[in-house]
Enzyme design. Structure first.
Site, PDB file in Angstrom:
ATOM      1  N   LYS A 120       0.606  -1.280   0.019  1.00 28.02           N
ATOM      2  CA  LYS A 120      -0.136   0.108  -0.012  1.00 28.02           C
ATOM      3  C   LYS A 120       0.893   1.182  -0.044  1.00 28.02           C
ATOM      4  O   LYS A 120       0.500   2.101  -0.842  1.00 28.02           O
ATOM      5  CB  LYS A 120      -0.906   0.006   1.069  1.00 28.02           C
ATOM      6  N   ASP A 138      -6.854   1.582   0.937  1.00 27.66           N
ATOM      7  CA  ASP A 138      -6.927   1.454   2.665  1.00 27.66           C
ATOM      8  C   ASP A 138      -8.205   1.103   2.955  1.00 27.66           C
ATOM      9  O   ASP A 138      -9.020   0.695   2.078  1.00 27.66           O
ATOM     10  CB  ASP A 138      -6.222   2.825   2.959  1.00 27.66           C
TER      11      ASP A 138
END
Length: 210
Positions: A120, A138
């Site tokens: 991420k 997220d």
């Protein structure tokens, strides 16, 4: 959800915010990397408050190394997990100095090899610092993608792969910013603000609020 509806959703989000970006404050790829690393399980607001002083003293990997772990801790002690994060920041800076001439590598494998940097974080840096069409998933993006039925998936990896497959190329660079902001301010976790949502008529969520 069909592709025409997806395109209309993205078009509306783009028209509403043509040039979205992260709410983290940064002045270089290095500062962005550190800010994203610090943002795990913390809000962007809390990270920005901590990094104002940190980045003024240490805007480069070498300057950050000069601060040391304890020096970094002093600046970020208001952020959750600050002990671990301070160690990761220093280890990351050491690698950047020793292996990458003090520069943030524009390379996924090299980024993910840095302490505290996962997929991420690498996606955010590649997208926001270097303009890659990556989509960092997220909690906000995961919620919006599933709730709207835009790109449902059982975990963040599934949602990321689904988004990469269904988002047209012209929207890919900005998609994750639009979805994060939409999830942060409109499609919020406990009670989505459906009445104030610009894509409410396109969303396939069954339990819409007034």
């Amino acid at each position: 959800m069909n592709k025409l509806k997806r395109r209309e959703i993205l078009t509306r989000l783009r028209d509403n915010d043509p040039h979205p970006t992260t709410e983290l404050v940064f002045n270089s790829p290095f500062e962005l990397l550190i800010a994203v690393l610090l943002s795990a399980q913390a809000t962007d607001v809390s990270v920005n408050k901590a990094t104002v002083g940190l980045f003024s003293q240490a805007p480069t990997p070498q300057a950050m190394l000069n601060l040391g772990v304890e020096g970094v801790k002093e600046h970020i002690k208001t952020i959750g997990l600050f002990n671990t994060k301070a160690l990761n920041v220093i280890k990351t800076c050491q690698i950047l100095v020793e292996q990458h001439q003090g520069l943030v590598p524009e390379n996924r494998e090299a980024l993910e090899a840095l302490p505290g940097v996962g997929r991420k974080t690498a996606n955010v840096v590649l997208n926001t610092a270097f303009g890659w069409p990556t989509i960092a998933v997220d909690t906000h993006i995961f919620r919006v993608a599933n709730r709207t039925n835009f790109a449902p998936g059982k975990n963040v990896d599934q949602v990321e792969q689904h988004l990469l497959k269904v988002v047209p190329a012209e929207f890919k660079v900005n998609c994750h910013h639009w979805f994060i902001l939409h999830g942060r301010y409109t499609c919020i976790a406990r009670k989505p603000r459906c009445g104030a949502c610009l894509i409410e008529d396109l969303c396939e969520y069954r339990e819409k609020t007034d």
